[in-house]
Structures are given as C-alpha cells and as structure tokens.
Design an enzyme around this catalytic site. Structure first.
Site, short mmCIF file in Angstrom:
data_model
loop_
_atom_site.label_atom_id
_atom_site.label_comp_id
_atom_site.label_asym_id
_atom_site.label_seq_id
_atom_site.Cartn_x
_atom_site.Cartn_y
_atom_site.Cartn_z
N ASP A 116 0.79 -1.24 0.00
CA ASP A 116 0.00 0.00 0.00
C ASP A 116 0.82 1.29 0.00
OD1 ASP A 116 0.83 0.24 2.72
OD2 ASP A 116 -0.94 -0.83 3.42
N HIS A 139 6.82 -7.49 -1.26
CA HIS A 139 5.79 -7.93 -2.21
C HIS A 139 5.46 -6.86 -3.26
CE1 HIS A 139 4.21 -11.18 0.81
NE2 HIS A 139 5.36 -11.50 0.27
N CYS A 150 8.37 -6.77 -21.56
CA CYS A 150 9.73 -6.22 -21.61
C CYS A 150 10.19 -5.67 -20.26
CB CYS A 150 9.86 -5.14 -22.68
SG CYS A 150 9.03 -3.60 -22.24
N GLY A 207 1.58 -7.31 12.97
CA GLY A 207 0.40 -7.31 12.10
C GLY A 207 0.45 -8.28 10.94
P1 OAD Z 1 -3.13 -11.43 6.95
O1 OAD Z 1 -4.47 -10.92 6.53
O2 OAD Z 1 -2.85 -12.87 6.69
O3 OAD Z 1 -2.93 -11.18 8.51
C1 OAD Z 1 -3.17 -9.94 9.10
C2 OAD Z 1 -2.78 -10.03 10.57
O4 OAD Z 1 -2.91 -8.74 11.14
C3 OAD Z 1 -3.66 -10.97 11.41
O5 OAD Z 1 -2.82 -11.84 12.17
C4 OAD Z 1 -4.43 -10.01 12.33
O6 OAD Z 1 -4.71 -10.58 13.61
C5 OAD Z 1 -3.45 -8.85 12.44
N1 OAD Z 1 -4.07 -7.54 12.77
C6 OAD Z 1 -5.30 -7.07 12.47
N2 OAD Z 1 -5.46 -5.81 12.90
C7 OAD Z 1 -4.30 -5.45 13.50
C8 OAD Z 1 -3.82 -4.27 14.13
N3 OAD Z 1 -4.57 -3.19 14.24
N4 OAD Z 1 -2.55 -4.28 14.62
C9 OAD Z 1 -1.76 -5.38 14.51
N5 OAD Z 1 -2.16 -6.51 13.92
C10 OAD Z 1 -3.40 -6.56 13.40
O7 OAD Z 1 -2.04 -10.47 6.27
P2 OAD Z 1 -0.48 -10.74 6.03
O8 OAD Z 1 0.11 -11.56 7.10
O9 OAD Z 1 0.13 -9.43 5.74
O10 OAD Z 1 0.55 -11.38 -0.23
O11 OAD Z 1 -0.52 -11.58 4.70
C11 OAD Z 1 0.67 -11.89 4.04
C12 OAD Z 1 0.52 -11.88 2.56
O12 OAD Z 1 -0.62 -12.66 2.18
C13 OAD Z 1 0.20 -10.52 1.95
O13 OAD Z 1 1.35 -9.74 1.74
C14 OAD Z 1 -0.45 -10.86 0.67
C15 OAD Z 1 -1.38 -11.95 1.15
O14 OAD Z 1 -1.82 -12.86 0.22
C16 OAD Z 1 0.50 -11.15 -1.53
O15 OAD Z 1 -0.40 -10.51 -2.04
C17 OAD Z 1 1.65 -11.72 -2.28
#
Ligand code: OAD
Length: 258
Positions: A116, A139, A150, A207
């Site tokens: 983002d 990512h 290209c 997070g």
């Molecule tokens: P997830 O959606 O898998 O996990 C989000 C995490 O954030 C969860 O463990 C929540 O409990 C936590 N969470 C929610 N609100 C929060 C807050 N206010 N403060 C702290 N934590 C909070 O997202 P990611 O782990 O980022 O990849 O997912 C990893 C990758 O999977 C992403 O980069 C994306 C996705 O598919 C690609 O698109 C390649």
C-alpha cells in the site's frame, strides 16, 4: 491493559533500547487502523481473501486468463487505498528508523509484505537496500506497474484507466508491480530481508498472520541466530519461536514501546 502485558511492554522497551540491529517485519495488520482490509481475517466478511479468489486475482495464470478483470481489481484497490493515511504505527516505526540513523547506534531495517505504500508515506526510506536501516517492500508496490513482456516501468501514466494498458515501447500488457502467488520475490529485496533477519539481535513481527512464505520464515531465521522475537498482534499467531507477545493493535502499542 493487564499487569502481565504492562510487564511485557516494559521488557520489550528495554530490548529496543539495547538492540544494535533490528529487523521489523510488517503485514496487513499494520495498515488495518488506516482503514485497509487485511487478507485472512474474517472481519465480518471483509478480509480480502474471504471475498475474492487469490488464484484468479493474484496469480499470473489469473491475469493471463482474464487480464481486464485482474487489472480492474487492482484499480479498485488503488481507489480504495488512495485517501488512506499512515497511522500511528507507521509513524512510530519511521520515527524510530530516523532516530536510529541519526544516532548511528542502531540499524533498524523494515521489511514489509504490504503493497500500500503507507510506510513510505510515513517517511521510511524505500528499497535503499545497500543501506541498512531502510524499507524493503518485499511484495512490491500497488502504485507501480510494469510491462509483462519487456519489464518497462509504467507508474504514473496508467492510473485511472479501466482497460489493461499497452506498453508503448513493445505493445505488451502492463501489470501491477506486486508479487503474485507462485512468483519469485525480487532477488535483491529478498537478500536484503534475509540479511536483516540473519544479522539482527531483535526481530519484531507486527500485524502479520505469518502464513505466507518465504516472508514468514524470516522470524525462524532470526531466531536460529539468537535474536529475541517480539510479536505485536491483537490475535497472537501460533508461532512457536516468539519470546514476547504483545496482544494489541499496532497503532496503540507501537507508540508505547518506541
Ligand atoms: P493477513 O491478513 O494474513 O494477517 C493480518 C494479521 O494482522 C492478522 O494476524 C491479524 O490478527 C493482524 N491484525 C489485524 N489488525 C491489526 C492491528 N490493528 N494491529 C496489529 N495486527 C493486526 O495479512 P499478512 O500476514 O500481511 O501477499 O498476509 C501476508 C501476505 O498474504 C500478503 O502480503 C499478501 C497476502 O496474500 C500477496 O499478495 C503476495
């Protein structure tokens, strides 16, 4: 916040003060308080992967089958993200990085799975991976695009259009510069992330559900080299290598610990 959590926060503050090399890994949760949906949370059905199929929308196969659909989905995500602002979590991390750089006593490298751009907006330096203490967007970045054929970059000239743009030099299809499922990470970025995790004495996982590899493996790598591991998440993960768990929202917790 209960007494046990207050004690953990005090201990983590101490670790942060003493650390020489820090690696921070962030995920979608760090942007949740900016109003951006995470991927895997139920969130009353708002988690992106509970509404949309990642195989169709976040894979090369999906793009080749229906480029328009994928392109429009990313345009929609850009629209949603457009007015979102960094929250206190992004700001606290960026301020810590700046202070660390100025003092010369700490290296704080930020590795994010988020596309983002909010860490950058908050002032973290993107992708200067030769210089530790920077931001590695593992990512990719949703605001950037490149030609599938290209590799030519097309960043500003294609925002807003609902048709898949054609690359001017070669006529190929333009795609968002984000890493899709099944795709390799940028080698330089991955090296920077691995080095930061391998060399750190403190690793903070903030997070992220720690389910997507190879990013999720960085925590294990840091642990194998003796780093202390801190997790900040309102829903602690099942990870067995975490030493300190702070159960709370990043935007509330980070300004308290830095
Ligand atoms: P997830 O959606 O898998 O996990 C989000 C995490 O954030 C969860 O463990 C929540 O409990 C936590 N969470 C929610 N609100 C929060 C807050 N206010 N403060 C702290 N934590 C909070 O997202 P990611 O782990 O980022 O990849 O997912 C990893 C990758 O999977 C992403 O980069 C994306 C996705 O598919 C690609 O698109 C390649």
């Amino acid at each position: 916040m209960d007494k046990a959590q207050e004690t953990v926060i005090k201990e983590v503050k101490q670790l942060i003060k003493q650390a020489k090399r820090v690696c921070i890994l962030t995920g979608a949760g760090v942007s949740a308080e900016s109003g951006i949906s995470t991927f895997r949370e139920a969130q009353d059905g708002k988690g992106l992967w509970s509404q949309y199929d990642p195989k169709q929308l976040a894979s090369l196969d999906g793009f080749l089958k229906d480029p328009e659909k994928v392109w429009q989905w990313y345009q929609w995500r850009r629209e949603v993200n457009q007015d979102k602002k960094p929250n206190p979590a992004h700001i606290a991390i960026s301020q810590w990085q700046k202070q660390a750089k100025a003092s010369g006593k700490q290296q704080v490298t930020l590795v994010t799975q988020n596309v983002d751009g909010l860490h950058q907006q908050a002032g973290s330096d993107p992708d200067l991976y030769e210089v530790s203490g920077s931001l590695v967007e593992l990512h990719g970045n949703i605001w950037q695009n490149h030609c599938l054929q290209c590799g030519e970059k097309h960043s500003d000239d294609v925002t807003g259009t609902q048709q898949v743009p054609k690359c001017k030099p070669c006529g190929g299809q333009v795609r968002p510069s984000v890493v899709w499922f099944g795709e390799a990470l940028d080698e330089k970025k991955w090296q920077a992330a691995e080095t930061a995790a391998y060399c750190c004495d403190l690793f903070l996982s903030i997070g992220t559900s720690s389910q997507v590899y190879p990013a999720a493996g960085l925590m294990m790598l840091a642990k194998s080299q003796g780093a202390k591991i801190v997790e900040i998440n309102p829903e602690p993960t099942q990870s067995t290598v975490v030493d300190y768990q702070i159960k709370g929202k990043a935007g509330k917790v980070l300004p308290l610990v830095f």
